[in-house]
Design a protein around this motif. Structure first.
Motif, PDB file in Angstrom:
ATOM      1  N   ALA A 230      56.338  52.871  37.910  1.00  0.00           N
ATOM      2  CA  ALA A 230      55.363  52.314  36.979  1.00  0.00           C
ATOM      3  C   ALA A 230      53.978  52.907  37.258  1.00  0.00           C
ATOM      4  O   ALA A 230      53.645  53.236  38.391  1.00  0.00           O
ATOM      5  N   GLN A 231      53.224  53.028  36.183  1.00  0.00           N
ATOM      6  CA  GLN A 231      51.888  53.569  36.350  1.00  0.00           C
ATOM      7  C   GLN A 231      50.904  52.477  36.767  1.00  0.00           C
ATOM      8  O   GLN A 231      51.057  51.319  36.385  1.00  0.00           O
ATOM      9  N   THR A 232      49.908  52.871  37.548  1.00  0.00           N
ATOM     10  CA  THR A 232      48.836  51.953  37.931  1.00  0.00           C
ATOM     11  C   THR A 232      47.499  52.633  37.716  1.00  0.00           C
ATOM     12  O   THR A 232      47.388  53.862  37.820  1.00  0.00           O
ATOM     13  N   VAL A 233      46.498  51.838  37.411  1.00  0.00           N
ATOM     14  CA  VAL A 233      45.129  52.324  37.213  1.00  0.00           C
ATOM     15  C   VAL A 233      44.203  51.492  38.085  1.00  0.00           C
ATOM     16  O   VAL A 233      44.279  50.256  38.053  1.00  0.00           O
ATOM     17  N   THR A 234      43.353  52.166  38.831  1.00  0.00           N
ATOM     18  CA  THR A 234      42.461  51.475  39.771  1.00  0.00           C
ATOM     19  C   THR A 234      41.000  51.800  39.470  1.00  0.00           C
ATOM     20  O   THR A 234      40.618  52.968  39.388  1.00  0.00           O
ATOM     21  N   GLN A 235      40.220  50.752  39.288  1.00  0.00           N
ATOM     22  CA  GLN A 235      38.774  50.902  39.147  1.00  0.00           C
ATOM     23  C   GLN A 235      38.159  50.150  40.326  1.00  0.00           C
ATOM     24  O   GLN A 235      38.244  48.933  40.397  1.00  0.00           O
ATOM     25  N   SER A 236      37.563  50.876  41.231  1.00  0.00           N
ATOM     26  CA  SER A 236      37.121  50.291  42.499  1.00  0.00           C
ATOM     27  C   SER A 236      35.711  49.715  42.452  1.00  0.00           C
ATOM     28  O   SER A 236      35.232  49.167  43.450  1.00  0.00           O
ATOM     29  N   GLN A 237      35.050  49.848  41.314  1.00  0.00           N
ATOM     30  CA  GLN A 237      33.669  49.354  41.185  1.00  0.00           C
ATOM     31  C   GLN A 237      33.653  48.172  40.215  1.00  0.00           C
ATOM     32  O   GLN A 237      33.585  48.369  39.015  1.00  0.00           O
ATOM     33  N   PRO A 238      33.673  46.957  40.709  1.00  0.00           N
ATOM     34  CA  PRO A 238      33.664  45.808  39.787  1.00  0.00           C
ATOM     35  C   PRO A 238      32.375  45.750  38.969  1.00  0.00           C
ATOM     36  O   PRO A 238      32.397  45.338  37.817  1.00  0.00           O
ATOM     37  N   GLU A 239      31.256  46.166  39.586  1.00  0.00           N
ATOM     38  CA  GLU A 239      29.970  46.109  38.899  1.00  0.00           C
ATOM     39  C   GLU A 239      29.147  47.341  39.240  1.00  0.00           C
ATOM     40  O   GLU A 239      29.190  47.841  40.364  1.00  0.00           O
ATOM     41  N   MET A 240      28.406  47.802  38.237  1.00  0.00           N
ATOM     42  CA  MET A 240      27.470  48.905  38.441  1.00  0.00           C
ATOM     43  C   MET A 240      26.218  48.594  37.623  1.00  0.00           C
ATOM     44  O   MET A 240      26.285  47.910  36.598  1.00  0.00           O
ATOM     45  N   SER A 241      25.092  49.141  38.102  1.00  0.00           N
ATOM     46  CA  SER A 241      23.868  49.002  37.322  1.00  0.00           C
ATOM     47  C   SER A 241      23.134  50.331  37.333  1.00  0.00           C
ATOM     48  O   SER A 241      23.294  51.144  38.260  1.00  0.00           O
ATOM     49  N   VAL A 242      22.361  50.537  36.280  1.00  0.00           N
ATOM     50  CA  VAL A 242      21.625  51.800  36.141  1.00  0.00           C
ATOM     51  C   VAL A 242      20.340  51.543  35.380  1.00  0.00           C
ATOM     52  O   VAL A 242      20.288  50.679  34.493  1.00  0.00           O
TER      53      VAL A 242
END
Lengths: 113, 116
Positions: free
Chosen positions: B1-13
């Motif tokens: 099965a494929q998995t997708v990981t986003q390791s940054q719950p929050e970002m600001s700029v």
């Protein structure tokens, strides 16, 4: 043309009630998808139709969940005997072909009390 | 099965600055599609950018571009000249190419805040 529409936008149900959520895809789109999105999470796949054929229902969490698309256009997601853990936003998406972007509706927010 | 990981719950700029959102994925398929979707507070999910895995050239859409590293299974989104309207949840998503595998697999999302 019109985008994907969903109704109702908000639904409050008492635990144990049955609910039906409707999705009107973009006209001519072959593929239709249902996703469940819990608060603060990414959408999770529930089921997928190609025209009227339900090709994948591996994401349905239990046999209380049932979806249909009898004429290959409008789809209904039915949840029987709702439980509190069913509270989520239910998103519908349609796509003209595989690999194309999926166009999402505004979602139905279901709250089970 | 494929998995997708986003390791940054929050970002600001800061407004007008550049920000990069990270995404990694896991798959055994050699060809597939990758997407970045944006979900503003109104909750309607809209496409930001799409990448076909067989294309080596990184996709760009105006201020949005990706850095697609197939060997590393990495797919980051760069937003240049950030605007207040860019504030939203951003989801990275994977779409297989095999027949019958059309579902999107999403990451958990990154909430982007734009500082005026």
């Amino acid at each position: 043309g019109a985008g994907v529409s969903q109704s109702p936008r908000y639904k409050v149900a008492k635990r144990g009630q049955d609910v039906a959520l409707r999705c009107d895809p973009i006209s001519g789109h072959v593929s239709l998808f249902w996703y469940q999105q819990a608060l603060g999470q990414g959408p999770e796949f529930l089921t997928y139709f190609q025209n009227e054929a339900q090709l994948d229902k591996s994401g349905l969490p239990s046999d209380r969940f049932f979806a249909e698309r009898p004429e290959g256009s409008v789809s209904t997601l039915k949840i029987q005997r709702t439980q509190q853990e069913d509270s989520a936003v239910y998103l519908c998406a349609s796509s003209p072909w595989q690999g194309h972007e999926q166009f999402f509706g505004p979602g139905t927010r279901l709250t089970v009390l | 099965a494929q998995t997708v990981t986003q390791s940054q719950p929050e970002m600001s700029v800061q407004e007008a600055e550049t920000v990069t959102l990270s995404c990694t994925y896991d798959t055994s398929e050699s060809d597939y599609y990758l997407f970045w979707y944006k979900q503003p507070p109104s909750r309607q999910m809209i496409l930001v950018i799409r990448q076909e895995a067989y294309k080596q050239q990184n996709a760009t859409e105006n201020r949005f571009s990706v850095n697609f590293q197939k060997a590393a299974k990495s797919f980051s989104l760069k937003i240049s000249d950030s605007q207040l309207g860019d504030a939203a949840m951003y989801f990275c998503a994977y779409n297989g190419i095999l027949a019958g595998n059309e579902k999107l697999t999403f990451g958990t999302g990154t909430r982007l805040t734009i500082i005026p």
